[in-house]
Design an enzyme around this catalytic site. Structure first.
Site, PDB file in Angstrom:
ATOM      1  CB  CYS A   2       5.656  82.735  19.979  1.00 22.67           C
ATOM      2  SG  CYS A   2       6.265  81.267  20.788  1.00 22.67           S
ATOM      3  NE  ARG A  27      -0.274  85.994  17.284  1.00 28.73           N
ATOM      4  CZ  ARG A  27      -0.141  85.230  16.204  1.00 28.73           C
ATOM      5  NH1 ARG A  27       0.738  84.281  16.172  1.00 28.73           N
ATOM      6  NH2 ARG A  27      -0.882  85.456  15.149  1.00 28.73           N
ATOM      7  CD1 TRP A  74       1.391  78.395  25.062  1.00 28.56           C
ATOM      8  CD2 TRP A  74       2.398  77.034  23.596  1.00 28.56           C
ATOM      9  NE1 TRP A  74       0.879  77.136  25.244  1.00 28.56           N
ATOM     10  CE2 TRP A  74       1.476  76.275  24.366  1.00 28.56           C
ATOM     11  CE3 TRP A  74       3.133  76.370  22.618  1.00 28.56           C
ATOM     12  CZ2 TRP A  74       1.284  74.906  24.185  1.00 28.56           C
ATOM     13  CZ3 TRP A  74       2.945  75.010  22.433  1.00 28.56           C
ATOM     14  CH2 TRP A  74       2.021  74.296  23.214  1.00 28.56           C
ATOM     15  CG  ASN A  98       4.771  82.208  15.964  1.00 32.67           C
ATOM     16  OD1 ASN A  98       4.589  81.159  16.568  1.00 32.67           O
ATOM     17  ND2 ASN A  98       3.823  82.795  15.243  1.00 32.67           N
ATOM     18  N   GLY A  99       7.080  79.522  15.992  1.00 35.01           N
ATOM     19  CA  GLY A  99       7.030  78.307  15.177  1.00 35.01           C
ATOM     20  C   GLY A  99       7.933  77.239  15.766  1.00 35.01           C
ATOM     21  CD  GLU A 479     -17.059  74.619  23.820  1.00 30.98           C
ATOM     22  OE1 GLU A 479     -16.218  73.862  23.327  1.00 30.98           O
ATOM     23  OE2 GLU A 479     -16.801  75.792  24.143  1.00 30.98           O
ATOM     24  CE  LYS A 483     -14.529  77.008  26.652  1.00 30.68           C
ATOM     25  NZ  LYS A 483     -14.593  76.769  25.256  1.00 30.68           N
ATOM     26  CD  GLU A 486     -10.471  75.534  26.673  1.00 29.53           C
ATOM     27  OE1 GLU A 486      -9.766  75.942  25.765  1.00 29.53           O
ATOM     28  OE2 GLU A 486     -11.690  75.850  26.758  1.00 29.53           O
ATOM     29  CG  HIS A 502     -21.107  51.120  24.677  1.00 32.46           C
ATOM     30  ND1 HIS A 502     -21.405  49.792  24.489  1.00 32.46           N
ATOM     31  CD2 HIS A 502     -22.193  51.823  24.257  1.00 32.46           C
ATOM     32  CE1 HIS A 502     -22.604  49.692  23.942  1.00 32.46           C
ATOM     33  NE2 HIS A 502     -23.106  50.909  23.791  1.00 32.46           N
ATOM     34  CE  LYS A 601      -9.573  83.803  22.092  1.00 25.60           C
ATOM     35  NZ  LYS A 601     -10.390  82.632  22.450  1.00 25.60           N
TER      36      LYS A 601
HETATM   37  C1  G6P Z   1      -7.137  77.065  21.106  1.00 30.17           C
HETATM   38  C2  G6P Z   1      -8.100  77.932  21.907  1.00 30.17           C
HETATM   39  C3  G6P Z   1      -9.518  77.416  21.729  1.00 30.17           C
HETATM   40  C4  G6P Z   1      -9.877  77.361  20.256  1.00 30.17           C
HETATM   41  C5  G6P Z   1      -8.865  76.547  19.443  1.00 30.17           C
HETATM   42  C6  G6P Z   1      -9.065  76.729  17.959  1.00 30.17           C
HETATM   43  O1  G6P Z   1      -7.082  75.790  21.656  1.00 30.17           O
HETATM   44  O2  G6P Z   1      -7.753  77.923  23.273  1.00 30.17           O
HETATM   45  O3  G6P Z   1     -10.405  78.276  22.401  1.00 30.17           O
HETATM   46  O4  G6P Z   1     -11.136  76.793  20.114  1.00 30.17           O
HETATM   47  O5  G6P Z   1      -7.539  76.987  19.735  1.00 30.17           O
HETATM   48  O6  G6P Z   1      -8.768  78.059  17.633  1.00 30.17           O
HETATM   49  P1  G6P Z   1      -9.361  78.853  16.415  1.00 30.17           P
HETATM   50  O7  G6P Z   1      -8.747  80.218  16.510  1.00 30.17           O
HETATM   51  O8  G6P Z   1      -8.926  78.118  15.174  1.00 30.17           O
HETATM   52  O9  G6P Z   1     -10.835  78.868  16.560  1.00 30.17           O
END
Ligand code: G6P
Length: 606
Positions: A2, A27, A74, A98-99, A479, A483, A486, A502, A601
């Site tokens: 948020c 956010r 969010w 926010n929180g 990763e 990706k 996501e 396994h 983000k």
């Molecule tokens: C969220 C984002 C990711 C990011 C992660 C950690 O999940 O969508 O892209 O890697 O947070 O965020 P930071 O700002 O700590 O790298």
């Protein structure tokens, strides 16, 4: 998560509040809203969905007022519907939050018993209801706000306005960031300096537990004990221009293609190209006197840390323990007496990473942070900060921040090797010259765009996709899978190639593509054997390797050629094909690449 913003303006504020919210949408984008005060009463507009829905609402039904607060949400408690959108308001108070308020249920019960009526399913509404209830007991707004703070438990950044006062915003911070910006006869509050940048660069961050009374004339800050406190005003270096897509369809595409340039910028912070050795800046942390390094982060940043573990072990012979921050923070770790801890974060605000950092600090560990936002909470709490020069990353799925984190971490591992006497000057030169090659090689990898787009057309129909890799490329597989899931919403998992037998191999049939990340390195043959085990079971391997590796692999379902690269640097270069693969699979499916569903983000709640 948020984003929150508030303005004490000289003229109508709802438009500038929306401008600020545009910069906070990273956010969260489940809903948005604005509240102002006119003629002694709170009024508001709220809308579920992305910010442009609120913009339409405000166009049809403008909201005048020279004081206001805004929010982009969010969702944590309560679905993403209009009624749960912030600001939450009573007859006299409006708040944005926010929180998470952890004890909201008991507070809600208590207030309901006293006859107060709740209109949302959120935890946040208790904040407005509490302030309102205390004000009706003849407390001043500031007293009522303080009393409310003493009742709530959890993480919060809050901004509140009260109906009778057009010159007052009350704010508080605990666990979630909040900044006050000073303008000319105008004052601003917001989640970060980025949101405030169009209005002012004079920024004061609240410390943990602080609250403040903000008026057009200035502000007073109080610490957790309620005593007046002074916090330093900084001149923020955050630019006010809204980053654009630079001709690309999505921010993510722009950020993928920017990588050769921003990796170059990051390198120039830590490497002296004339000598081919590290700058002093790379040596700012003392790796020599530590016995063990703990690395922690979340999401993509965690995978960058996993790759760095291989580098620290190989080049510096430094024992590394790595864990995701949401686990590390709650473990009973026997911290080493001479320990160091390294935290990685693009935003510098991730709640779990910040909490893990604070825990390690309280246990006497020396703290280093690799961050992309130099004014962030993580940067401010670390003993030594290593900035990445990725520039603002807007796409929710991290791309350029990841490769810039890798670049910085490689420099730190080399620095550690030098300081610890493990890496000779000559070896330093060799590793650095391989590292300096990565921007060019990554640019070369990006030229496979057309081929990758074509393959992605087939991947888009898959229900499950596996990614495998070995050694330093195992985290690249993780990763790659992250990706893809996501942004394309296809189920994907990354595995160490050796683990396939396994369990995951049970999933293989002709419907399941397996992305095999296998440059020609010392693990190549073993990984290719694992690939043949997949082929033998009817699976569809998509091999990502160099020309030599593809030639020696035998027949595969599909292959993407990557440039030949020093084996230890492969993760930086192989990031490009796995990012493009996810990107084109998502665009084929038509998903919202830059703002995928349910994600945000910056994750400022645990
Ligand atoms: C969220 C984002 C990711 C990011 C992660 C950690 O999940 O969508 O892209 O890697 O947070 O965020 P930071 O700002 O700590 O790298």
């Amino acid at each position: 998560m948020c984003g929150i913003i508030g303005i004490l303006g000289a003229k109508d504020v709802s438009q500038p509040i929306v401008e600020g919210l545009k910069r906070l949408e990273y956010r969260g984008y489940d809903s948005a809203g604005v509240a102002t005060i006119q003629n002694g009463a709170v009024d508001r507009r709220r809308a579920a969905g992305k910010l442009n829905v609120l913009v339409d609402v405000l166009e049809k039904d403008p909201l005048p007022g020279i004081i206001g607060i805004g929010h982009t949400r969010w969702a944590t408690h309560g679905a993403a519907i209009d009624a749960n959108a912030h600001p939450h308001a009573t007859e006299t108070v409006a708040i944005v939050h926010n929180g998470i308020i952890e004890n909201f249920r008991e507070l809600r019960e208590e207030l309901t018993e006293k006859g107060r009526h709740f209109e949302s399913a959120t935890d946040s509404e208790v904040i407005a209801q509490l302030v309102c209830a205390y004000m009706s007991e003849q407390m001043s707004p500031a007293e009522a706000f303080r009393k409310m703070l003493s009742r709530i438990r959890g993480a919060f950044a809050i901004a509140a306005i009260v109906g009778a006062d057009e010159d007052l915003i009350l704010v508080a911070r605990k666990g979630s960031p909040l900044a006050i910006g000073r303008g000319d006869n105008e004052m601003y509050v917001g989640s970060d300096a980025f949101a405030l940048a169009p209005f002012t660069n004079r920024v004061t961050y609240l410390d943990e537990g602080d609250h403040a009374i903000v008026t057009r004339g200035g502000f007073e800050i109080f610490n957790e004990a309620g005593e007046p406190a002074t916090r330093q005003e900084i001149v923020s270096s955050v630019g006010d221009a809204l980053v654009d897509k630079d001709g690309h369809r999505h921010f993510m595409a722009k950020e993928i293609y920017e990588q050769p340039e921003v990796i170059g910028h990051t390198l120039s912070r830590y490497v002296d190209p004339t000598t081919g050795a590290l700058h002093e800046a790379a040596h700012a942390f003392d790796f020599k006197s530590i016995d063990r390094l703990i690395i922690s982060a979340c999401g993509t940043a965690y995978y960058a840390g996993l790759i760095a573990k291989y580098w620290f072990e190989a080049w510096a012979k430094l024992a590394v323990e790595i864990d995701i921050a949401s686990e590390l923070r709650y473990r009973d770790i026997p911290y080493a007496e001479n320990g160091g801890a390294l935290f990685i974060s693009q935003s510098g605000e991730t709640a779990d990473t910040l909490a893990a950092l604070r825990e390690a600090k309280s246990q006497g560990q020396r703290i280093a942070a690799v961050v992309n936002v130099p004014e962030s909470s993580i940067a401010r709490d670390a003993d030594v900060v290593f900035p990445t020069a990725a520039g603002p990353e807007i796409g929710v799925a991290s791309t350029k921040a990841f490769t810039c984190q890798l670049t910085t971490l490689a420099c730190l591992a080399i620095a550690a090797g030098r300081q610890r006497g493990v890496l000779s000057e000559e070896a330093e030169g060799r590793v650095i010259s391989a590292l300096m090659e990565t921007p060019r090689l990554l640019a070369q990898a990006l030229q496979q765009e057309d081929k990758i787009e074509k393959i992605s057309g087939d991947l888009a129909n898959a229900r499950d996709i596996l990614y495998i890799g070995r050694g330093v490329n195992f985290p690249v597989a993780l990763e790659g899978a992250l990706k893809l899931k996501e942004i394309s919403y296809i189920h994907a998992e990354g595995y160490a190639a050796g683990e396939l037998k396994h369990g995951p191999i049970a999933l293989i049939d002709e419907q399941v593509p397996v992305v095999v990340v296998a440059p020609s390195d010392r693990h190549y043959e073993k990984t290719i054997s694992n690939m043949h085990e997949i082929i033998a079971r009817g699976g569809r391997p998509l091999l990502i390797s160099d020309a030599e590796g593809i030639k020696n692999a035998g027949e595969v379902w599909a292959a993407i050629e990557a440039p030949t690269v020093d084996p230890m640097m492969a993760p930086i270069v192989y990031a490009a094909p796995i990012q493009l693969l996810a990107y084109f699979t998502a665009t084929t499916k038509g998903t919202d690449v830059d703002q995928p569903r349910n994600l945000a983000k910056s994750v400022t709640v645990e």
